[in-house]
Design a protein around this motif. Structure first.
Motif, PDB file in Angstrom:
ATOM      1  N   GLU A  63       0.831  -1.194   0.000  1.00 39.63           N
ATOM      2  CA  GLU A  63       0.000   0.000   0.000  1.00 39.63           C
ATOM      3  C   GLU A  63       0.872   1.253   0.000  1.00 39.63           C
ATOM      4  O   GLU A  63       1.988   1.239   0.514  1.00 39.63           O
ATOM      5  CB  GLU A  63      -0.894   0.010   1.240  1.00 39.63           C
ATOM      6  N   ASN A  64       0.323   2.325  -0.545  1.00 47.88           N
ATOM      7  CA  ASN A  64       0.979   3.623  -0.486  1.00 47.88           C
ATOM      8  C   ASN A  64       0.965   4.088   0.967  1.00 47.88           C
ATOM      9  O   ASN A  64       0.185   3.588   1.780  1.00 47.88           O
ATOM     10  CB  ASN A  64       0.232   4.611  -1.394  1.00 47.88           C
ATOM     11  N   ARG A  65       1.773   5.080   1.299  1.00 52.00           N
ATOM     12  CA  ARG A  65       1.830   5.570   2.682  1.00 52.00           C
ATOM     13  C   ARG A  65       0.468   6.094   3.118  1.00 52.00           C
ATOM     14  O   ARG A  65      -0.324   6.554   2.295  1.00 52.00           O
ATOM     15  CB  ARG A  65       2.903   6.644   2.844  1.00 52.00           C
ATOM     16  N   ASP A  66       0.211   6.022   4.404  1.00 50.16           N
ATOM     17  CA  ASP A  66      -1.029   6.531   4.980  1.00 50.16           C
ATOM     18  C   ASP A  66      -0.966   8.053   4.927  1.00 50.16           C
ATOM     19  O   ASP A  66      -0.134   8.673   5.599  1.00 50.16           O
ATOM     20  CB  ASP A  66      -1.175   6.042   6.417  1.00 50.16           C
ATOM     21  N   LEU A  67      -1.832   8.666   4.123  1.00 49.25           N
ATOM     22  CA  LEU A  67      -1.791  10.117   3.944  1.00 49.25           C
ATOM     23  C   LEU A  67      -2.159  10.871   5.210  1.00 49.25           C
ATOM     24  O   LEU A  67      -1.824  12.049   5.353  1.00 49.25           O
ATOM     25  CB  LEU A  67      -2.703  10.528   2.791  1.00 49.25           C
ATOM     26  N   ALA A  68      -2.841  10.222   6.145  1.00 46.90           N
ATOM     27  CA  ALA A  68      -3.169  10.858   7.420  1.00 46.90           C
ATOM     28  C   ALA A  68      -2.084  10.589   8.466  1.00 46.90           C
ATOM     29  O   ALA A  68      -2.138  11.119   9.563  1.00 46.90           O
ATOM     30  CB  ALA A  68      -4.517  10.359   7.930  1.00 46.90           C
ATOM     31  N   GLY A  69      -1.103   9.760   8.104  1.00 47.80           N
ATOM     32  CA  GLY A  69      -0.052   9.394   9.045  1.00 47.80           C
ATOM     33  C   GLY A  69       1.142  10.323   8.976  1.00 47.80           C
ATOM     34  O   GLY A  69       1.119  11.364   8.319  1.00 47.80           O
ATOM     35  N   HIS A  70       2.198   9.897   9.636  1.00 49.09           N
ATOM     36  CA  HIS A  70       3.401  10.717   9.736  1.00 49.09           C
ATOM     37  C   HIS A  70       4.631  10.008   9.173  1.00 49.09           C
ATOM     38  O   HIS A  70       5.764  10.400   9.475  1.00 49.09           O
ATOM     39  CB  HIS A  70       3.635  11.116  11.201  1.00 49.09           C
ATOM     40  N   GLN A  71       4.415   8.991   8.346  1.00 46.17           N
ATOM     41  CA  GLN A  71       5.530   8.287   7.740  1.00 46.17           C
ATOM     42  C   GLN A  71       6.222   9.207   6.735  1.00 46.17           C
ATOM     43  O   GLN A  71       5.562  10.018   6.083  1.00 46.17           O
ATOM     44  CB  GLN A  71       5.070   7.034   6.982  1.00 46.17           C
ATOM     45  N   ILE A 114      -7.390  11.676  -4.809  1.00 47.96           N
ATOM     46  CA  ILE A 114      -6.489  10.547  -4.599  1.00 47.96           C
ATOM     47  C   ILE A 114      -6.506   9.725  -5.879  1.00 47.96           C
ATOM     48  O   ILE A 114      -7.568   9.298  -6.338  1.00 47.96           O
ATOM     49  CB  ILE A 114      -6.930   9.666  -3.405  1.00 47.96           C
ATOM     50  N   GLY A 118      -3.103   5.691  -4.842  1.00 48.03           N
ATOM     51  CA  GLY A 118      -3.075   6.235  -3.492  1.00 48.03           C
ATOM     52  C   GLY A 118      -2.278   7.518  -3.339  1.00 48.03           C
ATOM     53  O   GLY A 118      -2.066   7.985  -2.224  1.00 48.03           O
ATOM     54  N   GLU A 120      -1.889  11.504  -3.469  1.00 47.08           N
ATOM     55  CA  GLU A 120      -2.746  12.678  -3.389  1.00 47.08           C
ATOM     56  C   GLU A 120      -2.257  13.701  -4.407  1.00 47.08           C
ATOM     57  O   GLU A 120      -1.075  14.043  -4.433  1.00 47.08           O
ATOM     58  CB  GLU A 120      -2.704  13.268  -1.981  1.00 47.08           C
TER      59      GLU A 120
END
Length: 138
Positions: A63-71, A114, A118, A120
């Motif tokens: 999966e692509n990085r979690d856009l709501a996360g901080h990775q 999106i 995935g 943005e």
């Protein structure tokens, strides 16, 4: 200096191409081919105009990085348009929903989608040519 291209690894080139064709109807597939990357076969293509393009390569895993996360990783990339309503209409007609609207600002309108992989993608239309106003964060 200007940004010539963005290179995206995706799981499905055709689905990604459907998104970018809706966003950029004047662009075309400039070149395409097959190759290997780190020992894995992949298909690739360049979609754009004479000066800018998006490079798409398939065989992405996971999966692509979690856009709501901080990775660490790509948060989004943006394109300036003179017709944001046209971009929105074309993408929605192709089945893509607005992910979020930009901030309310009298000097620009922006919107985020999106893509199928995935990523943005922001589209922005500036409503003034005055840099101080275009770039303010009201």
């Amino acid at each position: 200096m200007y940004l010539e291209h963005v290179n995206l690894v995706v799981t499905d080139i055709n689905e990604s191409l459907r998104f970018y064709r809706a966003a950029f109807p004047h662009w075309q597939v400039r070149s395409k081919g097959e190759g290997t990357w780190s020992g894995k076969p992949r298909n690739w293509l360049h979609f754009g105009d004479e000066y800018h393009y998006i490079a798409l390569s398939d065989n992405g895993e996971g999966e692509n990085r979690d856009l709501a996360g901080h990775q660490p990783g790509l948060a989004h990339f943006a394109y300036v348009t003179q017709d944001i309503e046209g971009v929105i209409e074309r993408l929605q007609h192709a089945g893509f929903a607005i992910a979020k609207d930009g901030m309310d600002n009298p000097y620009r309108r922006n919107v985020y989608f999106i893509d199928p992989a995935g990523f943005e993608v922001e589209f922005v239309q500036y409503l003034t040519d005055i840099p101080e106003l275009r770039n303010n964060e009201l």
